[in-house]
Design a protein around this motif. Structure first.
Motif, PDB file in Angstrom:
ATOM      1  N   TYR A  77      40.316 -10.895  87.018  1.00 33.86           N
ATOM      2  CA  TYR A  77      41.731 -11.143  87.244  1.00 33.86           C
ATOM      3  C   TYR A  77      42.619 -10.116  86.447  1.00 33.86           C
ATOM      4  O   TYR A  77      43.052  -9.937  84.981  1.00 33.86           O
ATOM      5  N   ARG A  78      44.272  -9.948  86.574  1.00 36.37           N
ATOM      6  CA  ARG A  78      45.165  -9.925  86.301  1.00 36.37           C
ATOM      7  C   ARG A  78      45.909 -10.435  85.763  1.00 36.37           C
ATOM      8  O   ARG A  78      46.399 -11.819  86.182  1.00 36.37           O
ATOM      9  N   VAL A  79      45.622 -10.769  84.142  1.00 40.17           N
ATOM     10  CA  VAL A  79      46.358 -11.919  83.650  1.00 40.17           C
ATOM     11  C   VAL A  79      47.476 -11.442  82.346  1.00 40.17           C
ATOM     12  O   VAL A  79      47.649  -9.925  81.542  1.00 40.17           O
ATOM     13  N   ALA A  80      49.043 -12.687  82.971  1.00 42.14           N
ATOM     14  CA  ALA A  80      50.185 -12.709  81.838  1.00 42.14           C
ATOM     15  C   ALA A  80      49.865 -13.617  80.989  1.00 42.14           C
ATOM     16  O   ALA A  80      49.228 -14.463  81.230  1.00 42.14           O
ATOM     17  N   ALA A  81      50.236 -13.375  79.659  1.00 37.17           N
ATOM     18  CA  ALA A  81      49.999 -14.401  78.762  1.00 37.17           C
ATOM     19  C   ALA A  81      51.473 -14.822  77.905  1.00 37.17           C
ATOM     20  O   ALA A  81      52.069 -14.081  77.409  1.00 37.17           O
TER      21      ALA A  81
END
Length: 330
Positions: A176-180
């Motif tokens: 997955y592409r993840v934003a934190a």
């Protein structure tokens, strides 16, 4: 051995609570079918609250916190377990009003205990602990609701905490592409190392709190903080997307609107890692030991001896903890 070392929380005059290390007798432990010598535990936010007298976590003091424990069966009155079995206990009443994993021995009902998965050591199990179990349950629930890596970016809030950091690492492993989202932008390098491709200031995620809907932005989300941040996530999910909610450090309520649910068909998924059936916990532990096994956990973990635990609890309460704290009781 008749006595053991434990962290002991007592209530003093005027409602003040004190943390100290004491020697307890094994025969002082409550009734239960399984006596376990604890090798490792882990520090969770709920443990820190119990250690300062939070009645929403622990009603009766004096008390030993620790909602996680991994160790070796010493005595068993259950046919499911025998002396020498390596086991894991998380959740239920452990560390809440039942003496928990911050003591070198616990005695608990057999219905709380699972055998350690063969591919996971006791140390690795507690490096994950309830935080890893919760992260896994969140992602599993999102995938059952239809989330796939091709759908787009997944947001993780409370990204520097235990659940958040492990959720980022697991999502990244699964493609997955993840934003934190974090209030600790100085930890951007740490979050990138976990696998986050995008770092957001927590204040940014709160933008537009007064609006009933926001721009579609997230294919899914793991929310560990709750409050208005959670509802802003709901308002900015893509059509048909879901957010898994598992925490409330930012608040237990929010001002809601039905618009995201009836105009975009989004889903708010509650995730509990405490009271869910033991079979569900065991299945997730097996998954975390096999196809969802995470490498490099030592890079985000600090090992703490029991003697140093009070100071580490204070760090967590002050918001200075990054990643995981593994408690070594050996």
């Amino acid at each position: 051995m008749d006595t053991f070392k434990a962290l002991w929380i007592t209530e003093g005059p005027h409602g003040a609570f004190q943390q100290e290390l004491i020697q307890r007798r094994i025969d002082e432990l409550p009734a239960g079918e399984v006596l376990i010598k604890v090798c490792y535990s882990s520090l969770n936010y709920k443990d820190a609250l119990s250690a300062i007298g939070n009645r929403g976590v622990t009603r009766r003091y004096p008390h030993t916190p620790g909602i996680d424990a991994a160790g070796i069966v010493v005595e068993s009155q259950s046919d499911e377990f025998k002396e020498g079995d390596e086991v894991i206990v998380t959740g239920y009443d452990l560390g809440m009003d039942t003496p928990g994993g911050f003591g070198q021995y616990i005695r608990v009902p057999a219905a709380w205990v699972i055998k350690r998965p063969e591919a996971l050591s006791l140390r690795e199990a507690m490096t994950l602990g309830t935080a890893g179990l919760t992260a896994g349950l969140c992602i599993d629930k999102l995938e059952h609701a239809g989330l796939v890596p091709e759908a787009g970016t997944v947001l993780v809030t409370g990204a520097c905490g235990g659940v958040g950091s492990l959720a980022i690492k697991l999502l990244s492993k699964l493609g997955y592409r993840v934003a934190a989202s974090t209030g600790k932008l100085e930890q951007a390098e740490f979050l990138h190392h976990l696998g986050a491709q995008q770092i957001l200031d927590r204040a940014t995620v709160l933008d537009g709190i007064e609006k009933p809907l926001l721009k579609e932005q997230w294919a899914g989300a793991v929310d560990t903080v709750g409050g208005d941040i959670l509802f802003n996530i709901v308002k900015s999910l893509s059509y048909g997307a879901s957010v898994a909610s598992c925490g409330l450090t930012a608040g237990s309520g929010f001002k809601a609107s039905v618009f995201p649910f009836i105009l975009r068909g989004v889903n708010l998924l509650g995730v509990d890692s405490v009271e869910l059936p033991l079979s569900v916990k065991a299945a997730m532990w097996e998954k975390l030991s096999a196809e969802w096994r995470l490498e490099g956990l030592d890079e985000i973990t600090r090992e703490v001896p029991l003697d140093d635990l009070p100071g580490t609890i204070n760090q967590m309460l002050a918001g200075k903890m990054i990643g995981r704290a593994l408690v070594n009781l050996q």
